[in-house]
Motif scaffolding. Structure first.
Motif, PDB file in Angstrom:
ATOM      1  N   TYR A 127       0.808  -1.305  -0.065  1.00 37.48           N
ATOM      2  CA  TYR A 127      -0.068   0.116   0.032  1.00 37.48           C
ATOM      3  C   TYR A 127       0.890   1.276   0.060  1.00 37.48           C
ATOM      4  O   TYR A 127       2.047   1.095   0.204  1.00 37.48           O
ATOM      5  CB  TYR A 127      -0.833  -0.129   1.163  1.00 37.48           C
ATOM      6  N   VAL A 128       0.281   2.252  -0.574  1.00 38.06           N
ATOM      7  CA  VAL A 128       1.155   3.575  -0.344  1.00 38.06           C
ATOM      8  C   VAL A 128       1.101   4.287   1.035  1.00 38.06           C
ATOM      9  O   VAL A 128      -0.073   4.368   1.488  1.00 38.06           O
ATOM     10  CB  VAL A 128       0.367   4.677  -1.374  1.00 38.06           C
ATOM     11  N   GLY A 129       2.251   4.470   1.458  1.00 34.08           N
ATOM     12  CA  GLY A 129       2.410   4.622   2.961  1.00 34.08           C
ATOM     13  C   GLY A 129       2.431   6.158   3.231  1.00 34.08           C
ATOM     14  O   GLY A 129       2.522   6.993   2.274  1.00 34.08           O
ATOM     15  N   GLU A 130       2.266   6.546   4.245  1.00 37.77           N
ATOM     16  CA  GLU A 130       2.439   7.889   4.695  1.00 37.77           C
ATOM     17  C   GLU A 130       3.588   8.350   4.466  1.00 37.77           C
ATOM     18  O   GLU A 130       4.856   7.640   4.463  1.00 37.77           O
ATOM     19  CB  GLU A 130       1.794   8.199   6.007  1.00 37.77           C
ATOM     20  N   GLN A 133       6.093   7.071   6.904  1.00 36.22           N
ATOM     21  CA  GLN A 133       6.367   5.594   6.777  1.00 36.22           C
ATOM     22  C   GLN A 133       7.342   5.219   5.903  1.00 36.22           C
ATOM     23  O   GLN A 133       7.915   4.108   6.168  1.00 36.22           O
ATOM     24  CB  GLN A 133       4.937   5.067   6.703  1.00 36.22           C
ATOM     25  N   GLY A 134       7.612   5.871   5.088  1.00 37.09           N
ATOM     26  CA  GLY A 134       8.730   5.817   4.005  1.00 37.09           C
ATOM     27  C   GLY A 134       8.056   4.778   2.879  1.00 37.09           C
ATOM     28  O   GLY A 134       6.932   4.553   2.995  1.00 37.09           O
ATOM     29  N   ILE A 189       8.485   4.481  -9.885  1.00 37.49           N
ATOM     30  CA  ILE A 189       8.788   4.969  -8.236  1.00 37.49           C
ATOM     31  C   ILE A 189       8.478   6.484  -8.363  1.00 37.49           C
ATOM     32  O   ILE A 189       8.075   7.308  -9.159  1.00 37.49           O
ATOM     33  CB  ILE A 189      10.411   4.823  -8.117  1.00 37.49           C
ATOM     34  N   SER A 190       8.542   6.897  -6.886  1.00 40.30           N
ATOM     35  CA  SER A 190       8.272   8.433  -6.669  1.00 40.30           C
ATOM     36  C   SER A 190       9.554   9.041  -6.716  1.00 40.30           C
ATOM     37  O   SER A 190      10.574   8.689  -6.379  1.00 40.30           O
ATOM     38  CB  SER A 190       7.867   8.531  -5.170  1.00 40.30           C
ATOM     39  N   ASN A 196      15.049  11.578  -1.808  1.00 39.39           N
ATOM     40  CA  ASN A 196      15.253  11.490  -0.399  1.00 39.39           C
ATOM     41  C   ASN A 196      16.175  10.385   0.117  1.00 39.39           C
ATOM     42  O   ASN A 196      17.125  10.339   0.645  1.00 39.39           O
ATOM     43  CB  ASN A 196      13.764  11.327   0.331  1.00 39.39           C
ATOM     44  N   LEU A 197      15.884   9.135  -0.704  1.00 39.78           N
ATOM     45  CA  LEU A 197      16.931   8.111  -0.446  1.00 39.78           C
ATOM     46  C   LEU A 197      18.226   8.194  -0.982  1.00 39.78           C
ATOM     47  O   LEU A 197      19.123   7.896  -0.338  1.00 39.78           O
ATOM     48  CB  LEU A 197      16.434   6.951  -1.372  1.00 39.78           C
TER      49      LEU A 197
END
Length: 253
Positions: A127-130, A133-134, A189-190, A196-197
């Protein structure tokens, strides 16, 4: 009996040559097998041989054999090296991420358990996390980097008609900012998630122990006046001190 006397007492062969003495045979046999017979009853029969000179020691150099690619190809490495330098550039305080070897740190991490998400739960459903949450998807970090670096290159080509490493610093900043703000629309991907990674990995490469490929010569720690991996402080804890030279894990071998 001397060897000369023994040779003289030996009968000549029909062709007139002398028969080889036993002493000479043993001595020559010693040569034939590399001089194995060195002690015992036969040792004194063999002539002393000079010890060959030792092989010269390998020349000392400053090569850092930890700086070798384990995951990236050359193009991926050059993109990463250029990107991390814009995230953590050199300035009056000290070297940037490029000189500190942050790209090698990231490469080594992606080649190991971190790149495979070996310690993460990677089973569905996804699921798409907050934001707190990463990442919650099925792709591993090495796959995310593979896609992200390719998209940085594609975006640079589309916007500037150049590869990312060939862009001017301000153009590289614009590309990275577009990823950070999710202005680049990716399907797998985002864009901001990858940025950020990449950013967090850059900082880890700058400040990790040099054993892992980054923080070359502990210069990242030196800029922060961080003592590194000291085993104990008992010898200085009661003394007046403010800065001590940093130590790596390697210094305690």
């Amino acid at each position: 009996m001397s060897e000369q006397d023994e040779q003289q007492t030996k009968p000549a062969k029909p062709d007139g040559s002398q028969t080889m003495s036993r002493r000479k045979f043993l001595r020559n046999s010693g040569y034939a097998v590399g001089g194995v017979v060195l002690g015992g009853v036969l040792g004194y029969l063999l002539p002393k041989r000079e010890t060959p000179p030792a092989a010269p020691a390998p020349a000392q150099n400053d090569n850092n054999y930890n700086q070798a690619l384990m995951f990236f190809n050359q193009e991926q490495y050059r993109i990463t090296e250029a990107a991390v330098e814009r995230i953590f550039p050199a300035d009056d305080n000290g070297p940037g991420a490029k000189e500190l070897g942050a790209a090698f740190f990231i490469d080594h991490q992606l080649a190991g358990d971190w790149g495979f998400n070996a310690r993460d739960y990677m089973q569905p459903p996804f699921y798409v996390g907050e934001k707190t949450q990463g990442y919650q998807g099925r792709l591993r970090r090495r796959e995310i980097f593979y896609i992200g670096l390719r998209e940085i290159q594609n975006y640079s080509q589309k916007k500037y008609q150049k590869d990312f490493p060939s862009l001017a610093p301000e153009e590289q900043d614009a590309v990275l900012t577009a990823f950070q703000n999710d202005e680049v629309k990716l399907t797998t991907i985002s864009a901001s998630g990858f940025f950020n990674l990449l950013r967090s990995s850059t900082l880890e490469g700058v400040y990790s122990d040099p054993l892992y490929g980054g923080n070359k010569n502990m210069q990242g720690w030196t800029m922060r006046q961080y003592p590194g991996n000291q085993m104990a402080y008992t010898n200085i804890i009661e003394k007046n001190f403010t800065v001590i030279p940093p130590k790596s894990l390697k210094d305690h071998l």
